[in-house]
Scaffold this motif. Structure first.
Motif, PDB file in Angstrom:
ATOM      1  N   TRP A  45       0.825  -1.225   0.000  1.00 48.66           N
ATOM      2  CA  TRP A  45       0.000   0.000   0.000  1.00 48.66           C
ATOM      3  C   TRP A  45       0.845   1.255   0.000  1.00 48.66           C
ATOM      4  O   TRP A  45       0.552   2.230  -0.685  1.00 48.66           O
ATOM      5  N   CYS A  60      -5.163   3.741  -3.889  1.00 55.01           N
ATOM      6  CA  CYS A  60      -5.022   2.508  -3.123  1.00 55.01           C
ATOM      7  C   CYS A  60      -6.015   2.511  -1.972  1.00 55.01           C
ATOM      8  O   CYS A  60      -6.160   3.492  -1.249  1.00 55.01           O
ATOM      9  N   ARG A  62      -6.656   0.771   1.425  1.00 54.70           N
ATOM     10  CA  ARG A  62      -5.951  -0.092   2.380  1.00 54.70           C
ATOM     11  C   ARG A  62      -6.938  -0.548   3.438  1.00 54.70           C
ATOM     12  O   ARG A  62      -7.514   0.261   4.156  1.00 54.70           O
TER      13      ARG A  62
END
Ligand code: GDD
Ligand code: MN
Length: 353
Positions: A45, A60, A62
């Protein structure tokens, strides 16, 4: 817009390269890339966030306390802004050059699948066992899917967002088999497959474990029970058949003094017919049959006779070659013949229009 979901768990060595290849493959398209990372210990990440900080097309997601490929894909799909959703392995095993063809095809379909098992597709460097496992898995899923699907376990596919949203609450987030789960939701999806070559992994490790395979089998089992509601009435009819058969065998032999084997032939045929009538009028009553009444009767008879031969063969093989006590062999024979009877009648005799 096309949304491409890349689920990751410890893919720090592959992720940047994978994203860059995808970007150059689809550069003229309206797209976004969403990495869904389960808080990888190797900080995948972090790498995505740093390298693509300035790129608005890459982000991204996470996830902290969750794990699992299917649920990662589901979360990515929900977050996606595109009208068309795609998913790929982040390790470079899927062929990003097929994305453009898949983008075209998804417009006219509900789902597009990247397949390894159609002409033009292949797998690179798989062990014989892995190929076999994958093949068996696909064959087991066959009875529940439309015939033309060759790779229901593919991790490379696209789906219309509207289609996904319609079914998302039914999906089981466990395991790997998100595509299979989606395919189970509706037999009539419009689907096309695009062959591709599944490359070997260049870095990192596969997360596909024995547990994943067991989960797959459980999913199939559950689905088999759910979709085979005809099984219970069929079994009840089977029991009535045994009764009809026994009573008739007794009457014909004792009162009409027929030779018992001859009585048996009449008894068997009568019970086949009564079973057929009951299954026709009750077990599969809700279907619009493809075949005429007479055709169905004929087919039912044929299946019963073949099942009988199978029953006897199993009895003989297990007793003769495997030294199993014949009563037990017969149980195995009955069970096997029963299943054949059920499935062939379900799909062939009482087939739907
Ligand atoms: N977020 C997240 N969470 N991602 C995961 C997880 C997880 O728990 N487990 C695996 N992934 C990611 C991996 O990092 C990779 O990008 C992708 O999901 C596929 O995992 P692999 O471990 O590379 O699977 P594979 O290559 O052995 O299996 C492939 O073939 C299977 C069928 O044979 C995949 O394409 C599977 O999806 C496919 O079912
Ligand atoms: Mn992989």
């Amino acid at each position: 817009m096309f949304s491409i979901i890349l689920p990751t768990y410890n893919e720090k060595e592959s992720i940047v390269k994978t994203i860059k290849s995808i970007k150059s493959a689809v550069k003229n398209k309206d797209y976004e890339i969403i990495v869904v990372d389960d808080n990888s210990p190797d900080k995948t990440w972090n790498i995505v966030d740093t390298v693509f900080k300035k790129n608005s097309k890459v982000r991204c997601l996470r996830r902290i306390n969750k794990k699992g490929l299917s649920s990662a894909i589901i979360d990515g799909f929900i977050q996606a802004k595109g009208e068309y959703l795609f998913v790929m392995d982040a390790d470079g095993q899927h062929d990003e050059k097929k994305l453009n063809i898949m983008f075209e095809k998804i417009k006219k379909n509900d789902i597009v699948i990247g397949t390894r098992f159609r002409k033009g597709g292949s797998v690179e460097g798989w062990s014989k066992t892995r190929i076999l496992a994958s093949r068996i898995g696909a064959i087991l899923a066959r009875p529940f899917l439309s015939k033309k699907i060759t790779d229901p376990m593919s991790g490379f596919f696209g789906i219309k967002k509207s289609v996904f949203m319609k079914y998302k609450n039914n999906l089981d987030g466990r395991g790997y088999k998100i595509l299979l789960d989606i395919l189970f939701q509706n037999k009539k999806f419009k689907i096309e497959e695009v062959p591709f070559k599944f490359k070997t992994r260049k870095a990192g490790k596969s997360k596909l474990s024995f547990k994943v395979m067991i989960e797959y089998l459980l999913m199939l089992g559950k689905h088999a029970v759910r979709t085979n509601l005809h099984f219970i009435p069929f079994s009840i009819v089977g029991i009535t058949g045994v009764l009809v058969n026994t009573v008739l065998l007794y009457i014909l032999t004792e009162y009409l003094e027929l030779y018992y084997l001859l009585s048996a032939v009449f008894a068997i045929e009568t019970s086949i017919i009564t079973n057929f009538l009951l299954n026709n009028a009750w077990t599969w009553r809700k279907r619009k049959f493809r075949h005429s009444f007479f055709q169905r009767l004929l087919r039912y008879n044929l299946v019963s006779i073949i099942a009988l031969v199978i029953n006897l063969s199993v009895l003989f093989i297990l007793t003769h070659f495997f030294n199993i006590y014949y009563i037990y062999s017969n149980f195995a024979g009955i069970a096997f013949a029963f299943l054949i009877n059920y499935f062939v009648n379900d799909r062939w005799t009482f087939d739907e229009k």
